[in-house]
Scaffold this motif. Structure first.
Motif: not given
Length: 245
Positions: A220, A222-227
């Motif tokens: 992502n 926007i959040t600069w993270g993975w899911s």
């Protein structure tokens, strides 16, 4: 002894060995992805072997192999959970980096400069084999995955992640990561060696394993993270499979 090692691929990772534990270095994308990878790996192992992750040393008594261990980004968390961990890598320079960091962290991990095929030939057996972001770098994926299957005990768990092959993965994993963001050196990945989820399932089945799960790793911006995603396997994805009892 046969081998699926691709010397040109190994040379790429040899050149970056000293940077494994630098979260802002050439392995920055892997550091960012690691919490998501660990979430999937630990939950799959806990489910398969009926372990409670809320307890200390939840993986006590399990023997886990981390193929392509690099500097130990996955081996160390497995060891902290109590597993007997063997980390192997075909890039020789990665091993002392991993050994030094484990010693500094007070962890006992059996790191070896060897290949999956050599360990299979020696008759080594494990409860779980972690095969993360390796299969797209080997010379013969089918032979390699067959070697991974041979390393598992009956009922053992194989976790394998790689990159899908489509226009989006070319844009994201190569153009984006290597040329725009410059997270990775140019040429780290070869798009033609990427494997679609259906192709990987077919290879896994032909290797003698039963696929039981697959999920996407989704970034992502926007959040600069993975899911994890049940539906989006368009770029990075992971699979779980079992060796028949």
């Amino acid at each position: 002894m046969t081998t699926t090692v691709d010397a040109s691929e190994i040379a790429k990772f040899e050149a970056m060995a000293a940077e494994w534990w630098d979260p802002n270095g050439k392995f920055k994308p892997l550091h960012m992805l690691n919490p998501c990878r660990l979430d999937y790996i630990t939950s799959q192992i806990a489910e398969e072997f009926d372990r409670d992750l809320s307890t200390p040393r939840a993986f006590d008594g399990l023997r886990i192999l981390d193929i392509g261990c690099g500097g130990g980004l996955l081996s160390e968390p497995m060891a902290r959970l109590g597993a007997d961990v063997v980390g192997v890598d075909a890039a020789e320079r990665n091993i002392p980096v991993a050994q030094t960091h484990a010693a500094q962290s007070g962890l006992e991990i059996d790191y070896r400069f060897t290949t999956a095929e050599a360990m299979a030939d020696a008759g080594e057996q494990f409860d779980a084999v972690l095969n993360m972001e390796v299969v797209e770098h080997v010379a013969d994926p089918q032979a390699y995955l067959t070697g991974c299957q041979q390393l598992l005990k009956p009922g053992g768990l194989h976790i394998c992640s790689t990159i899908n092959r489509n226009p989006k993965s070319f844009a994201v994993a190569i153009l984006g990561a290597e040329y725009v963001m410059r997270w990775l050196p140019k040429g780290t990945h070869d798009w033609s060696k990427f494997i679609t989820p259906d192709e990987l399932y077919d290879l896994i089945r032909k290797a003698g394993l039963n696929p039981v799960d697959r999920k996407g790793f989704v970034f992502n911006p926007i959040t600069w993270g993975w899911s994890l995603s049940d539906r989006d396997l368009s770029v990075n994805y992971v699979t779980a499979s079992l060796k028949p009892v």
